[in-house]
Design a protein around this motif. Structure first.
Motif, PDB file in Angstrom:
ATOM      1  N   HIS A 100       3.626  -1.834  -9.872  1.00 22.28           N
ATOM      2  CA  HIS A 100       3.604  -3.295  -9.929  1.00 22.28           C
ATOM      3  C   HIS A 100       4.966  -3.852 -10.356  1.00 22.28           C
ATOM      4  O   HIS A 100       5.414  -4.872  -9.829  1.00 22.28           O
ATOM      5  CB  HIS A 100       2.516  -3.760 -10.878  1.00 22.28           C
ATOM      6  N   GLN A 104       7.275  -6.367  -8.051  1.00 20.09           N
ATOM      7  CA  GLN A 104       7.787  -7.650  -8.531  1.00 20.09           C
ATOM      8  C   GLN A 104       9.298  -7.731  -8.388  1.00 20.09           C
ATOM      9  O   GLN A 104       9.842  -8.761  -7.982  1.00 20.09           O
ATOM     10  CB  GLN A 104       7.381  -7.856  -9.985  1.00 20.09           C
ATOM     11  N   TRP A 138       4.217 -10.766  -4.630  1.00 18.44           N
ATOM     12  CA  TRP A 138       4.447  -9.411  -5.133  1.00 18.44           C
ATOM     13  C   TRP A 138       3.152  -8.612  -5.184  1.00 18.44           C
ATOM     14  O   TRP A 138       3.162  -7.384  -4.995  1.00 18.44           O
ATOM     15  CB  TRP A 138       5.104  -9.447  -6.510  1.00 18.44           C
ATOM     16  N   GLN A 139       2.018  -9.297  -5.371  1.00 22.34           N
ATOM     17  CA  GLN A 139       0.742  -8.592  -5.402  1.00 22.34           C
ATOM     18  C   GLN A 139       0.432  -7.949  -4.058  1.00 22.34           C
ATOM     19  O   GLN A 139      -0.155  -6.860  -4.000  1.00 22.34           O
ATOM     20  CB  GLN A 139      -0.388  -9.542  -5.800  1.00 22.34           C
ATOM     21  N   HIS A 140       0.802  -8.617  -2.977  1.00 27.60           N
ATOM     22  CA  HIS A 140       0.580  -8.043  -1.649  1.00 27.60           C
ATOM     23  C   HIS A 140       1.463  -6.810  -1.432  1.00 27.60           C
ATOM     24  O   HIS A 140       1.027  -5.813  -0.845  1.00 27.60           O
ATOM     25  CB  HIS A 140       0.867  -9.084  -0.569  1.00 27.60           C
ATOM     26  N   ALA A 143      -0.240  -4.120  -3.407  1.00 18.17           N
ATOM     27  CA  ALA A 143      -1.468  -3.668  -2.746  1.00 18.17           C
ATOM     28  C   ALA A 143      -1.165  -2.814  -1.524  1.00 18.17           C
ATOM     29  O   ALA A 143      -1.854  -1.829  -1.253  1.00 18.17           O
ATOM     30  CB  ALA A 143      -2.321  -4.872  -2.350  1.00 18.17           C
ATOM     31  N   SER A 146      -0.848   0.693  -2.693  1.00 22.04           N
ATOM     32  CA  SER A 146      -1.823   1.214  -3.655  1.00 22.04           C
ATOM     33  C   SER A 146      -2.706   2.270  -3.000  1.00 22.04           C
ATOM     34  O   SER A 146      -3.773   1.979  -2.454  1.00 22.04           O
ATOM     35  CB  SER A 146      -2.663   0.065  -4.225  1.00 22.04           C
ATOM     36  N   VAL A 154      -5.628  -3.672  -5.964  1.00 22.84           N
ATOM     37  CA  VAL A 154      -5.003  -4.879  -6.502  1.00 22.84           C
ATOM     38  C   VAL A 154      -5.911  -6.063  -6.183  1.00 22.84           C
ATOM     39  O   VAL A 154      -6.305  -6.256  -5.021  1.00 22.84           O
ATOM     40  CB  VAL A 154      -3.601  -5.092  -5.894  1.00 22.84           C
ATOM     41  N   ILE A 156      -6.606  -9.810  -5.495  1.00 22.52           N
ATOM     42  CA  ILE A 156      -5.912 -10.999  -4.994  1.00 22.52           C
ATOM     43  C   ILE A 156      -6.969 -12.003  -4.559  1.00 22.52           C
ATOM     44  O   ILE A 156      -7.775 -11.710  -3.670  1.00 22.52           O
ATOM     45  CB  ILE A 156      -4.981 -10.659  -3.799  1.00 22.52           C
TER      46      ILE A 156
END
Length: 255
Positions: A100, A104, A138-140, A143, A146, A154, A156
């Protein structure tokens, strides 16, 4: 990795994406893609970049205009090795904090200047999703890498997502869905364990209408262990092979 903020083309996205660069999943094998891009950049520029898993991180940087040498240095940075850290949790064996953190960092330093998309898989329903351009956060990026049963999904917007490579390591289908008519597809997962997995899962494929030039490493990049365990020497070897393979492939790239 620092990506320039000036545009490679203007506007960033105009809805016209006939030619795509598609980058496969591959863990550490995706370092080969960085070597390949070093040779290809400056000679050819796609209208759209689509990536799965580690290929999505390469694609985000490429679409953001990151200099090839800086992309390569990112792969040689020991922080890449810290991503695969053991740590048991309820959904797997790898701790997500470093993954993560790097997602980011990549997101903050790059903003695509040409059209970009990545793939993820929603769990537990196993539905592939394409996330494009300004929608990507950044979460995408986290993910998209992952790995199921390793990193936790993750969350979302109330849903859980894992590695896009689960339902298609080489997302040419996504490029076609977004309007591409031609694609240069770099696939690093050409060793037997991954070919067997491809046959076992309900992998999506493009229609016959998409013209695809498939390119793969000329020789196997290494073992399954080398695909998940970072080593500067091994990554450097993969990058060098990517450069050699790109030089051999240039005559076939006529897009």
């Amino acid at each position: 990795m620092v990506c320039p903020t000036s545009s490679l083309r203007a506007p960033y996205y105009d809805g016209f994406v006939p030619t795509a660069l598609v980058l496969s999943a591959g863990g550490m094998f995706a370092a080969w893609e960085a070597g390949f891009w070093k040779v290809l950049s400056g000679r050819w520029m796609p209208d759209l970049v689509v990536g799965a898993s580690a290929g999505s991180w390469n694609g985000w940087a490429i679409a953001g205009g990151c200099p090839p040498d800086e992309l390569i240095q990112n792969w040689l940075d020991p922080r890449m090795g810290a991503i695969m850290r053991l740590g048991l949790h309820s959904t797997g064996i790898l701790r997500p904090d470093a993954l993560h953190r790097e997602a980011q960092r990549l997101f903050e330093r790059c903003r695509p200047q040409i059209d970009f998309a990545l793939t993820m898989v929603e769990v537990p329903i196993l539905r592939a999703r394409v996330v494009r351009g300004p929608e990507v956060g950044w979460q995408h990026l986290a993910a998209s890498c992952s790995i199921p049963c390793a990193f936790p999904p993750v969350r979302i917007e109330g849903r859980r997502y894992v590695d896009g490579g689960l339902l298609g390591a080489l997302p040419t289908w996504a490029a076609e869905k977004l309007g591409a008519t031609r694609a240069l597809a770099l696939n690093v997962l050409n060793i037997m364990p991954f070919r067997l997995l491809h046959r076992a899962l309900p992998v999506r494929s493009p229609s016959g209408a998409l013209q695809v030039v498939h390119l793969e490493p000329s020789t196997p990049l290494g073992s399954l262990k080398e695909a998940v365990c970072w080593s500067r020497e091994t990554v450097a070897r993969m990058i060098e092979q990517g450069e050699r393979d790109a030089k051999l492939a240039l005559p076939s790239i006529t897009m």
